[in-house]
Write a protein that holds these residues in place. Sequence first.
Motif, PDB file in Angstrom:
ATOM      1  N   ASN A  79       2.734   2.745  -8.735  1.00 59.12           N
ATOM      2  CA  ASN A  79       2.301   2.400 -10.084  1.00 59.12           C
ATOM      3  C   ASN A  79       3.525   2.507 -10.990  1.00 59.12           C
ATOM      4  O   ASN A  79       4.603   2.899 -10.541  1.00 59.12           O
ATOM      5  CB  ASN A  79       1.132   3.272 -10.559  1.00 59.12           C
ATOM      6  CG  ASN A  79       1.484   4.729 -10.704  1.00 59.12           C
ATOM      7  OD1 ASN A  79       2.628   5.099 -10.899  1.00 59.12           O
ATOM      8  ND2 ASN A  79       0.486   5.577 -10.599  1.00 59.12           N
ATOM      9  N   ALA A  80       3.383   2.161 -12.234  1.00 58.88           N
ATOM     10  CA  ALA A  80       4.536   2.103 -13.129  1.00 58.88           C
ATOM     11  C   ALA A  80       5.179   3.470 -13.308  1.00 58.88           C
ATOM     12  O   ALA A  80       6.411   3.584 -13.284  1.00 58.88           O
ATOM     13  CB  ALA A  80       4.116   1.528 -14.478  1.00 58.88           C
ATOM     14  N   LEU A  81       4.395   4.512 -13.472  1.00 55.28           N
ATOM     15  CA  LEU A  81       4.957   5.847 -13.678  1.00 55.28           C
ATOM     16  C   LEU A  81       5.746   6.303 -12.457  1.00 55.28           C
ATOM     17  O   LEU A  81       6.852   6.824 -12.586  1.00 55.28           O
ATOM     18  CB  LEU A  81       3.841   6.849 -14.004  1.00 55.28           C
ATOM     19  CG  LEU A  81       4.306   8.294 -14.199  1.00 55.28           C
ATOM     20  CD1 LEU A  81       5.257   8.391 -15.387  1.00 55.28           C
ATOM     21  CD2 LEU A  81       3.125   9.212 -14.373  1.00 55.28           C
ATOM     22  N   ARG A  82       5.204   6.102 -11.258  1.00 49.81           N
ATOM     23  CA  ARG A  82       5.918   6.491 -10.031  1.00 49.81           C
ATOM     24  C   ARG A  82       7.184   5.665  -9.858  1.00 49.81           C
ATOM     25  O   ARG A  82       8.217   6.186  -9.434  1.00 49.81           O
ATOM     26  CB  ARG A  82       5.010   6.344  -8.822  1.00 49.81           C
ATOM     27  CG  ARG A  82       4.019   7.451  -8.701  1.00 49.81           C
ATOM     28  CD  ARG A  82       3.274   7.398  -7.375  1.00 49.81           C
ATOM     29  NE  ARG A  82       2.061   8.164  -7.502  1.00 49.81           N
ATOM     30  CZ  ARG A  82       0.861   7.649  -7.664  1.00 49.81           C
ATOM     31  NH1 ARG A  82       0.683   6.359  -7.673  1.00 49.81           N
ATOM     32  NH2 ARG A  82      -0.191   8.430  -7.792  1.00 49.81           N
ATOM     33  N   VAL A 105       6.446   8.290  -0.997  1.00 50.48           N
ATOM     34  CA  VAL A 105       6.500   6.826  -0.942  1.00 50.48           C
ATOM     35  C   VAL A 105       5.579   6.289   0.140  1.00 50.48           C
ATOM     36  O   VAL A 105       4.932   5.262  -0.041  1.00 50.48           O
ATOM     37  CB  VAL A 105       7.955   6.343  -0.724  1.00 50.48           C
ATOM     38  CG1 VAL A 105       8.009   4.904  -0.256  1.00 50.48           C
ATOM     39  CG2 VAL A 105       8.750   6.488  -1.999  1.00 50.48           C
ATOM     40  N   SER A 106       5.506   6.986   1.264  1.00 47.76           N
ATOM     41  CA  SER A 106       4.675   6.477   2.360  1.00 47.76           C
ATOM     42  C   SER A 106       3.188   6.732   2.138  1.00 47.76           C
ATOM     43  O   SER A 106       2.361   6.031   2.705  1.00 47.76           O
ATOM     44  CB  SER A 106       5.122   7.083   3.684  1.00 47.76           C
ATOM     45  OG  SER A 106       4.925   8.477   3.677  1.00 47.76           O
ATOM     46  N   VAL A 107       2.843   7.707   1.307  1.00 50.95           N
ATOM     47  CA  VAL A 107       1.438   8.065   1.128  1.00 50.95           C
ATOM     48  C   VAL A 107       0.839   7.451  -0.141  1.00 50.95           C
ATOM     49  O   VAL A 107      -0.272   6.921  -0.115  1.00 50.95           O
ATOM     50  CB  VAL A 107       1.278   9.604   1.097  1.00 50.95           C
ATOM     51  CG1 VAL A 107      -0.128   9.999   0.728  1.00 50.95           C
ATOM     52  CG2 VAL A 107       1.663  10.192   2.436  1.00 50.95           C
ATOM     53  N   LEU A 108       1.542   7.526  -1.243  1.00 50.28           N
ATOM     54  CA  LEU A 108       0.994   7.117  -2.533  1.00 50.28           C
ATOM     55  C   LEU A 108       1.164   5.626  -2.794  1.00 50.28           C
ATOM     56  O   LEU A 108       2.138   5.016  -2.361  1.00 50.28           O
ATOM     57  CB  LEU A 108       1.667   7.901  -3.658  1.00 50.28           C
ATOM     58  CG  LEU A 108       1.499   9.420  -3.618  1.00 50.28           C
ATOM     59  CD1 LEU A 108       2.306  10.053  -4.735  1.00 50.28           C
ATOM     60  CD2 LEU A 108       0.044   9.802  -3.728  1.00 50.28           C
ATOM     61  N   THR A 135       6.451  -6.906   1.024  1.00 48.65           N
ATOM     62  CA  THR A 135       6.157  -5.577   0.498  1.00 48.65           C
ATOM     63  C   THR A 135       6.134  -4.549   1.616  1.00 48.65           C
ATOM     64  O   THR A 135       6.669  -3.449   1.462  1.00 48.65           O
ATOM     65  CB  THR A 135       4.819  -5.594  -0.248  1.00 48.65           C
ATOM     66  OG1 THR A 135       4.875  -6.571  -1.281  1.00 48.65           O
ATOM     67  CG2 THR A 135       4.500  -4.247  -0.841  1.00 48.65           C
ATOM     68  N   THR A 136       5.532  -4.894   2.743  1.00 46.26           N
ATOM     69  CA  THR A 136       5.481  -3.980   3.877  1.00 46.26           C
ATOM     70  C   THR A 136       6.881  -3.700   4.404  1.00 46.26           C
ATOM     71  O   THR A 136       7.216  -2.545   4.689  1.00 46.26           O
ATOM     72  CB  THR A 136       4.601  -4.565   5.001  1.00 46.26           C
ATOM     73  OG1 THR A 136       3.306  -4.820   4.476  1.00 46.26           O
ATOM     74  CG2 THR A 136       4.505  -3.619   6.176  1.00 46.26           C
ATOM     75  N   PHE A 137       7.696  -4.724   4.528  1.00 46.40           N
ATOM     76  CA  PHE A 137       9.070  -4.541   4.993  1.00 46.40           C
ATOM     77  C   PHE A 137       9.853  -3.670   4.020  1.00 46.40           C
ATOM     78  O   PHE A 137      10.570  -2.757   4.433  1.00 46.40           O
ATOM     79  CB  PHE A 137       9.769  -5.900   5.161  1.00 46.40           C
ATOM     80  CG  PHE A 137      11.229  -5.755   5.457  1.00 46.40           C
ATOM     81  CD1 PHE A 137      11.651  -5.368   6.715  1.00 46.40           C
ATOM     82  CD2 PHE A 137      12.186  -5.986   4.473  1.00 46.40           C
ATOM     83  CE1 PHE A 137      13.003  -5.210   7.003  1.00 46.40           C
ATOM     84  CE2 PHE A 137      13.528  -5.832   4.747  1.00 46.40           C
ATOM     85  CZ  PHE A 137      13.942  -5.449   6.015  1.00 46.40           C
ATOM     86  N   LEU A 138       9.713  -3.930   2.735  1.00 46.09           N
ATOM     87  CA  LEU A 138      10.435  -3.169   1.722  1.00 46.09           C
ATOM     88  C   LEU A 138       9.994  -1.711   1.727  1.00 46.09           C
ATOM     89  O   LEU A 138      10.817  -0.799   1.621  1.00 46.09           O
ATOM     90  CB  LEU A 138      10.226  -3.795   0.337  1.00 46.09           C
ATOM     91  CG  LEU A 138      11.123  -3.297  -0.774  1.00 46.09           C
ATOM     92  CD1 LEU A 138      12.581  -3.567  -0.456  1.00 46.09           C
ATOM     93  CD2 LEU A 138      10.743  -3.977  -2.083  1.00 46.09           C
ATOM     94  N   ARG A 139       8.718  -1.493   1.885  1.00 44.34           N
ATOM     95  CA  ARG A 139       8.196  -0.115   1.916  1.00 44.34           C
ATOM     96  C   ARG A 139       8.697   0.629   3.155  1.00 44.34           C
ATOM     97  O   ARG A 139       9.070   1.803   3.086  1.00 44.34           O
ATOM     98  CB  ARG A 139       6.673  -0.155   1.886  1.00 44.34           C
ATOM     99  CG  ARG A 139       6.042   1.173   1.667  1.00 44.34           C
ATOM    100  CD  ARG A 139       4.547   0.999   1.531  1.00 44.34           C
ATOM    101  NE  ARG A 139       3.932   2.261   1.224  1.00 44.34           N
ATOM    102  CZ  ARG A 139       2.870   2.384   0.479  1.00 44.34           C
ATOM    103  NH1 ARG A 139       2.302   1.336  -0.036  1.00 44.34           N
ATOM    104  NH2 ARG A 139       2.353   3.562   0.261  1.00 44.34           N
TER     105      ARG A 139
END
Length: 191
Positions: free
Chosen positions: A93-96, A87-90, A21-25
């Motif tokens: 969730n499903a809506l985003r 993307v880096s701050v929030l 997840t960290t790599f993908l983010r």
Amino acid sequence: MMRPITATAAPDNQELEGNKTTFLRTAETFLRLLPIGFCVPALVLMLKNSEENDHGSVSYTDLGAFRYLVLANGICAGYSLLSAVLVSVLRPNALRAWTFFFLDQVLTYIILSAGASTMEVVYLAENGDSAILWSSACGSFGQFCHKIKVSAALTFVALVCYVLLSLISSYKLFSKFDVPARSPAASDTDQ
């Protein structure tokens, strides 16, 4: 002095998921910032692109495809900056996830259509069209055509970034969230 060998526990699945997840983010944030480096130079190059000689003058404002390319690159650069910050701050969730998926798709098609329409005009300017007796314009306005080609190439590199972003946002959406369920009220009206 040698240290004794100790057995370490194998990393659990949760730790591996966290690394993934960290790599993908991180990759997603980088890919959201990268198109700015291509869209802004393509935009500036087109804005400053004009040429005047004995045959007349030409500017990017003379053709709608070139104005569209400038507009599309500006929109994509702005979206890239805004989405990278979000993307880096929030937290996702499903809506985003649905919003990013939708907007990534829209921006990918906007930048694709802008690059394709520009390349069509460049092709006609380079080769002309003998069926309607339209001669090549790039022979008379070579510097202008060269700058357009560079701007279009930068736009297509930005397009590759947006295609990769679309893949990442669709992966994040469909691997973590289910398709929205139909409401019972909608089911009753269909029958």
